[in-house]
Design a protein around this motif. Sequence first.
Motif, short mmCIF file in Angstrom:
data_model
loop_
_atom_site.label_atom_id
_atom_site.label_comp_id
_atom_site.label_asym_id
_atom_site.label_seq_id
_atom_site.Cartn_x
_atom_site.Cartn_y
_atom_site.Cartn_z
N VAL A 1 10.86 -5.77 2.48
CA VAL A 1 11.93 -4.77 2.62
C VAL A 1 12.17 -4.06 1.29
CG1 VAL A 1 14.38 -4.47 3.09
CG2 VAL A 1 13.03 -6.00 4.52
N VAL A 2 12.15 -4.79 0.20
CA VAL A 2 12.37 -4.18 -1.12
C VAL A 2 11.27 -3.17 -1.43
CG1 VAL A 2 12.43 -4.63 -3.60
CG2 VAL A 2 13.70 -6.11 -2.04
N VAL B 1 10.54 4.49 -0.14
CA VAL B 1 11.37 5.57 0.39
C VAL B 1 12.06 6.33 -0.75
CG1 VAL B 1 13.42 6.10 1.76
CG2 VAL B 1 11.72 4.47 2.62
N VAL B 2 12.59 5.58 -1.72
CA VAL B 2 13.23 6.22 -2.87
C VAL B 2 12.21 7.05 -3.65
CG1 VAL B 2 14.36 5.79 -5.08
CG2 VAL B 2 15.01 4.47 -3.06
N VAL C 1 0.83 -1.20 0.00
CA VAL C 1 0.00 0.00 0.00
C VAL C 1 0.86 1.25 0.00
CG1 VAL C 1 -1.71 1.30 1.33
CG2 VAL C 1 -1.90 -1.19 1.16
N VAL C 2 1.92 1.25 0.82
CA VAL C 2 2.81 2.42 0.89
C VAL C 2 3.53 2.63 -0.45
CG1 VAL C 2 4.86 3.37 2.01
CG2 VAL C 2 3.11 2.22 3.38
N LEU D 1 4.48 10.37 -6.62
CA LEU D 1 5.56 10.69 -7.56
C LEU D 1 4.98 11.13 -8.90
CD1 LEU D 1 8.58 10.71 -8.27
CD2 LEU D 1 8.37 8.29 -8.89
N LEU D 2 3.91 10.49 -9.33
CA LEU D 2 3.24 10.89 -10.56
C LEU D 2 2.70 12.31 -10.43
CD1 LEU D 2 2.45 9.61 -13.32
CD2 LEU D 2 0.24 9.02 -12.29
N PHE D 3 2.14 12.63 -9.27
CA PHE D 3 1.63 13.97 -9.02
C PHE D 3 2.75 15.01 -9.06
CE2 PHE D 3 1.08 16.97 -5.33
CZ PHE D 3 0.34 17.91 -6.02
#
Length: 532
Positions: A508-509, A515-516, A441-442, A450-452
């Motif tokens: 984790v990935v 985060v990136v 979900v995150v 990011l698209l925004f």
Amino acid sequence: MSDGGLAGLRELSKLASRRDRIILPLWAYALIGSAASTAYSIKGLFPDASSRQDFAEGIGAASGAIALYGRLDENSLGAITTWRSLVLGAVLAAIMSILLVVRHTRAEEQTGRQELVASGVVDRRAPLVAVLRLVIGVNLGVGLIIGAVLPVIGLGAAGAFALGLSMAACGIVFAGIAAVCAQLFEASRTANSVALTLLAAFYLVRAAGDMSDDAQWLRWLSPVGWAEEVQPYTGDRWWALAIPVVAAAILIALALRLLDRRDFASGVLPGRPGPAYAGAGTLGTFGLAWRMHRGSLFGWSIGVLVAALVFGSFVKDVDLLTDSDRVQEIMAELGGSQNMADAYVSSIVGVFGILAAVFALTVIVRARGEEAGGRIELVFAGTPSRARWLLSHLVFAVAGAVVILVAAAFGMGLSQGLGAHDVGGALGDAFGAVSAQLPAVVLIAALAVLLFAVVPRWTSAGWGMLGLFAFLTLVGPQLKVSQYVLDVSPFTHVPKLPGNDVSATPLVVMAALAVVGVAATLVAFRRRDLLA
């Protein structure tokens, strides 16, 4: 509806159709595809009368299934298809109608665009009549197509048209309800919220009538219940369609009457003035985000909790509902476990994960609406930074998704635990299962924001992205889609809990990618121009 001498009606009808040229086919496909795929699946899952009889008896013993889908009184293919698709199809048609009517009426007034249109030679009633013509036409078109498609699959034509038109009738009634709400309230969010709340209330009234042998008359008090009273494939009571037709006509006439009696851009019911001073909890960008999204979060949480309570009550009956070998195979594919109870819980938790992502996406889309409406410039006229403003919405999107997942886990665990007399164990399994959904979900929220930040005009394309992920997750395994394609969806990499081992690597990935994505978002949003 004819033009009736309303100036500008034809042009506004064309405008409404053009504006919704993408979303309307998607709604229609969802309604038609749901009914057709359900009929095809039922035909494959229960090919003989014996298997259908066993399934019908299982449904009769499952109170949760009755509350969700209605009563199943016969075991024919048509009756089971109706049971599985009618109520949910009617609700989906109602949601479509509500959102479209409010979008083209109250929302247009609220943004000021309808005032610009009204400066030309346009009758005041024309915008409302135009959207009602569009919505009624779409509902009837969908109903007739369902009636034409189901006989191709092997079901009777009379029942197929009764099924399609009963769904359409429910959608048309709620178009009338939405039209009335658009006249009563000044804000489009309030009109949508009230209309959707009425839909939820009528759904619960219908459920109460279905679950009680002595109170089935309650179905006559609900537009959703009126759809059931048509009884496709079990009675084909065409006369029952007259009730929603009359109700819709009355509601539309009332909406037009209210439109004539109110001032432009105002509602019949005056808006409540806000407090003279802002509370401490509403100060700053995070306080503003809380104020903007708290109402929708509350509604989502209550709705998900109620749905989770219902779905959790099915667990004790899952062996009855999955007696077919093919059903068990599908459940194992969706839930990743040969234990039917664990597979069922895992598959339902996956649906709630998708719903949490939907809520997160609504927050991001509304943030884009703040920019498009020019309101963000007022915020940046003060001291808040761009990063702080954007993070406030992103944090609320993620936090809101967490709240929704917690509500889902609590509802599922509580109702399952009460049925199995092990509330603690069921709650532990449910919370473990929903926590595994959070990284996916995150990540989806991070991709949307990011698209925004990079291409703001394409923010709504996030819905297409989420729709693709949901399709691959829910339908891809049954369609034998390549694993390489399935891996595109973040939900594919979520551990299917309970009943399976947990691998931390994909979680984790996904968290690292999120985060990136957020870091790239903050850089891109700081560097680009604001677009109204």
